[in-house]
Design a protein around this motif. Structure first.
Motif, short mmCIF file in Angstrom:
data_model
loop_
_atom_site.label_atom_id
_atom_site.label_comp_id
_atom_site.label_asym_id
_atom_site.label_seq_id
_atom_site.Cartn_x
_atom_site.Cartn_y
_atom_site.Cartn_z
N MET A 1 0.81 -1.18 0.00
CA MET A 1 0.00 0.00 0.00
C MET A 1 0.86 1.25 0.00
O MET A 1 0.45 2.26 -0.56
N ALA A 2 2.01 1.18 0.60
CA ALA A 2 2.87 2.35 0.64
C ALA A 2 3.33 2.76 -0.75
O ALA A 2 3.42 3.95 -1.05
N ASP A 3 3.61 1.78 -1.61
CA ASP A 3 4.02 2.10 -2.98
C ASP A 3 2.90 2.84 -3.71
O ASP A 3 3.15 3.82 -4.42
N ILE A 4 1.68 2.37 -3.55
CA ILE A 4 0.54 3.01 -4.20
C ILE A 4 0.37 4.43 -3.68
O ILE A 4 0.20 5.37 -4.46
N ALA A 5 0.42 4.59 -2.37
CA ALA A 5 0.25 5.91 -1.77
C ALA A 5 1.34 6.88 -2.22
O ALA A 5 1.05 8.04 -2.52
N ALA A 6 2.57 6.40 -2.30
CA ALA A 6 3.67 7.28 -2.70
C ALA A 6 3.57 7.71 -4.16
O ALA A 6 3.83 8.87 -4.48
N LYS A 29 0.56 -1.06 -11.31
CA LYS A 29 0.57 0.22 -12.04
C LYS A 29 1.55 1.19 -11.38
O LYS A 29 2.28 1.90 -12.08
N ALA A 30 1.57 1.22 -10.05
CA ALA A 30 2.49 2.10 -9.34
C ALA A 30 3.93 1.69 -9.61
O ALA A 30 4.80 2.55 -9.84
N ARG A 31 4.20 0.41 -9.60
CA ARG A 31 5.56 -0.08 -9.86
C ARG A 31 6.01 0.28 -11.28
O ARG A 31 7.13 0.71 -11.49
N ALA A 32 5.12 0.09 -12.25
CA ALA A 32 5.46 0.42 -13.63
C ALA A 32 5.71 1.91 -13.79
O ALA A 32 6.64 2.33 -14.51
N ARG A 33 4.92 2.73 -13.12
CA ARG A 33 5.07 4.18 -13.23
C ARG A 33 6.36 4.67 -12.58
O ARG A 33 6.97 5.62 -13.06
N SER A 34 6.75 4.03 -11.49
CA SER A 34 7.92 4.51 -10.76
C SER A 34 9.23 3.86 -11.21
O SER A 34 10.30 4.28 -10.76
N ALA A 35 9.16 2.88 -12.09
CA ALA A 35 10.37 2.19 -12.54
C ALA A 35 11.21 3.12 -13.43
O ALA A 35 10.65 3.90 -14.21
#
Length: 42
Positions: A1-6, A29-35
Motif C-alpha cells: 500500500m505504501a508504494d501506491i500511496a507514494a 501500475k504504481a511499480r510500472a510508473r515509478s520504474a
C-alpha cells in the motif's frame, strides 16, 4: 500500500475498501510508473 500511496498520492484510507486483487492491480501500475526507464533501448 505504501508504494501506491507514494506514487499516486492517495491516503491509506482511500485504499481500505479495495479488495486484495484491486490493490495488486494498482500496485503493479504504481511499480510500472515509478520504474526507471529501460536504458538498453535506443
Amino acid at each position: 500500500m505504501a508504494d501506491i500511496a507514494a506514487v499516486f498520492h492517495w491516503p491509506p484510507q482511500s485504499m481500505d475498501p479495495m479488495s486484495p486483487e484491486e490493490l495488486a492491480r494498482w500496485w503493479a501500475k504504481a511499480r510500472a510508473r515509478s520504474a526507471p526507464p529501460d536504458m538498453s533501448e535506443g
